[in-house]
Write a protein that holds these residues in place. Structure first.
Motif, PDB file in Angstrom:
ATOM      1  N   ARG A 106       0.138  -0.508  40.483  1.00 19.95           N
ATOM      2  CA  ARG A 106       0.443  -1.244  39.243  1.00 19.95           C
ATOM      3  C   ARG A 106      -0.031  -0.461  38.022  1.00 19.95           C
ATOM      4  O   ARG A 106      -0.997   0.287  38.101  1.00 19.95           O
ATOM      5  N   LEU A 107       0.657  -0.684  36.916  1.00 21.97           N
ATOM      6  CA  LEU A 107       0.176  -0.194  35.618  1.00 21.97           C
ATOM      7  C   LEU A 107      -0.067  -1.401  34.723  1.00 21.97           C
ATOM      8  O   LEU A 107       0.733  -2.338  34.699  1.00 21.97           O
ATOM      9  N   ARG A 108      -1.155  -1.326  33.972  1.00 25.78           N
ATOM     10  CA  ARG A 108      -1.477  -2.382  33.015  1.00 25.78           C
ATOM     11  C   ARG A 108      -1.300  -1.849  31.593  1.00 25.78           C
ATOM     12  O   ARG A 108      -1.447  -0.637  31.362  1.00 25.78           O
ATOM     13  N   ALA A 109      -1.010  -2.743  30.662  1.00 21.79           N
ATOM     14  CA  ALA A 109      -0.962  -2.367  29.247  1.00 21.79           C
ATOM     15  C   ALA A 109      -1.383  -3.581  28.430  1.00 21.79           C
ATOM     16  O   ALA A 109      -1.298  -4.720  28.905  1.00 21.79           O
ATOM     17  N   ARG A 110      -1.852  -3.322  27.223  1.00 22.57           N
ATOM     18  CA  ARG A 110      -2.200  -4.425  26.319  1.00 22.57           C
ATOM     19  C   ARG A 110      -1.676  -4.101  24.931  1.00 22.57           C
ATOM     20  O   ARG A 110      -1.719  -2.939  24.507  1.00 22.57           O
ATOM     21  N   THR A 111      -1.179  -5.116  24.234  1.00 25.20           N
ATOM     22  CA  THR A 111      -0.829  -4.917  22.827  1.00 25.20           C
ATOM     23  C   THR A 111      -1.581  -5.953  22.003  1.00 25.20           C
ATOM     24  O   THR A 111      -1.904  -7.041  22.491  1.00 25.20           O
ATOM     25  N   VAL A 112      -1.805  -5.606  20.754  1.00 24.25           N
ATOM     26  CA  VAL A 112      -2.294  -6.601  19.817  1.00 24.25           C
ATOM     27  C   VAL A 112      -1.160  -7.611  19.616  1.00 24.25           C
ATOM     28  O   VAL A 112       0.022  -7.263  19.676  1.00 24.25           O
ATOM     29  N   GLN A 113      -1.529  -8.849  19.414  1.00 30.30           N
ATOM     30  CA  GLN A 113      -0.551  -9.947  19.361  1.00 30.30           C
ATOM     31  C   GLN A 113       0.615  -9.658  18.415  1.00 30.30           C
ATOM     32  O   GLN A 113       1.750  -9.965  18.727  1.00 30.30           O
ATOM     33  N   ASP A 114       0.353  -9.060  17.261  1.00 27.41           N
ATOM     34  CA  ASP A 114       1.437  -8.862  16.276  1.00 27.41           C
ATOM     35  C   ASP A 114       1.899  -7.401  16.248  1.00 27.41           C
ATOM     36  O   ASP A 114       1.933  -6.772  15.208  1.00 27.41           O
ATOM     37  N   ASN A 115       2.282  -6.873  17.419  1.00 32.42           N
ATOM     38  CA  ASN A 115       2.810  -5.512  17.504  1.00 32.42           C
ATOM     39  C   ASN A 115       4.185  -5.567  18.186  1.00 32.42           C
ATOM     40  O   ASN A 115       4.333  -5.202  19.356  1.00 32.42           O
ATOM     41  N   PRO A 116       5.221  -6.047  17.439  1.00 31.56           N
ATOM     42  CA  PRO A 116       6.516  -6.286  18.086  1.00 31.56           C
ATOM     43  C   PRO A 116       7.155  -5.022  18.642  1.00 31.56           C
ATOM     44  O   PRO A 116       7.857  -5.087  19.655  1.00 31.56           O
TER      45      PRO A 116
END
Ligand SMILES: CC(C)(COP(=O)(O)OP(=O)(O)OC[C@H]1O[C@@H](n2cnc3c(N)ncnc32)[C@H](O)[C@@H]1OP(=O)(O)O)[C@@H](O)C(=O)NCCC(=O)NCCS
Length: 159
Positions: free
Chosen positions: A112-122
């Motif tokens: 698996r690969l994981r990623a995270r974005t800040v909530q307001d990064n469309p």
């Protein structure tokens, strides 16, 4: 990364969106600092398999387009982060880099690969969904790689 990437990498880290969303560990990067990192923590991470700070390069000229990082690497999974230099955005560079990241992950035996974005990064949200990542739960406050706490959305893909 190689020493030839240092100028472009340092310039890219001054971009407002990179500063806001890429959560780089240092506040400021000069070409000299980037070269020192390549020859210390970046090189060491590649050698011992704990960190891969990679250049996204133009396939014909080999010039620097952006950065893709595998970090928090475990037996079965790893997290990825990425940014594209502002002058190279709008050509889906990160989407193609993510496709390559998935290939690399398979070769490495990751599941698996994981990623995270800040909530307001469309833009980043779009890139991840287009690449096949699925959102995991709702936005929640999390410590990001820079050490700050941000409202983050998590994504996952089976490779
Ligand atoms: C996220 C980032 C890497 C995308 O760059 P890119 O690969 O050039 O992406 P593109 O501009 O080609 O756009 C990719 C998709 O996002 C969409 N998009 C771009 N900007 C957008 C915006 N502001 N709002 C909504 N969608 C947007 C595009 O329409 C495109 O969607 P499509 O393929 O469905 O048509 C770049 O914006 C960046 O470096 N941002 C700063 C760092 C960052 O956010 N990194 C990710 C941290 S998780």
């Amino acid at each position: 990364m190689s020493d030839e990437d240092a100028e472009a990498y340092a310039a890219g880290t001054g971009d407002a969106l990179v500063r806001r969303f890429a959560h780089l560990p240092l506040e400021k990067y000069s070409p000299q600092i980037v070269r020192e990192l390549i020859h210390s923590v970046i090189g060491a991470g590649l050698r011992d398999g704990t960190l891969a700070v990679l250049t996204i390069a133009d396939s014909s000229s080999d010039s620097f387009l952006g950065s893709l990082v595998f970090f928090d690497i475990n037996q079965d999974d790893a997290e990825i982060g990425y940014w594209v230099a502002p002058e190279h955005r709008g050509r889906k560079v990160s989407g193609r880099a993510l496709a390559l990241a998935l290939q690399i992950s398979r070769i490495l035996g990751l599941k698996r690969l994981r990623a995270r974005t800040v909530q307001d990064n469309p833009a980043s949200e779009r890139v991840l969904l287009n690449a096949g990542f699925k959102q995991e739960g709702e936005a929640r406050p999390e410590i990001v790689p820079s050490g700050k706490t941000e409202m983050s959305v998590s994504y996952l893909i089976e490779v």
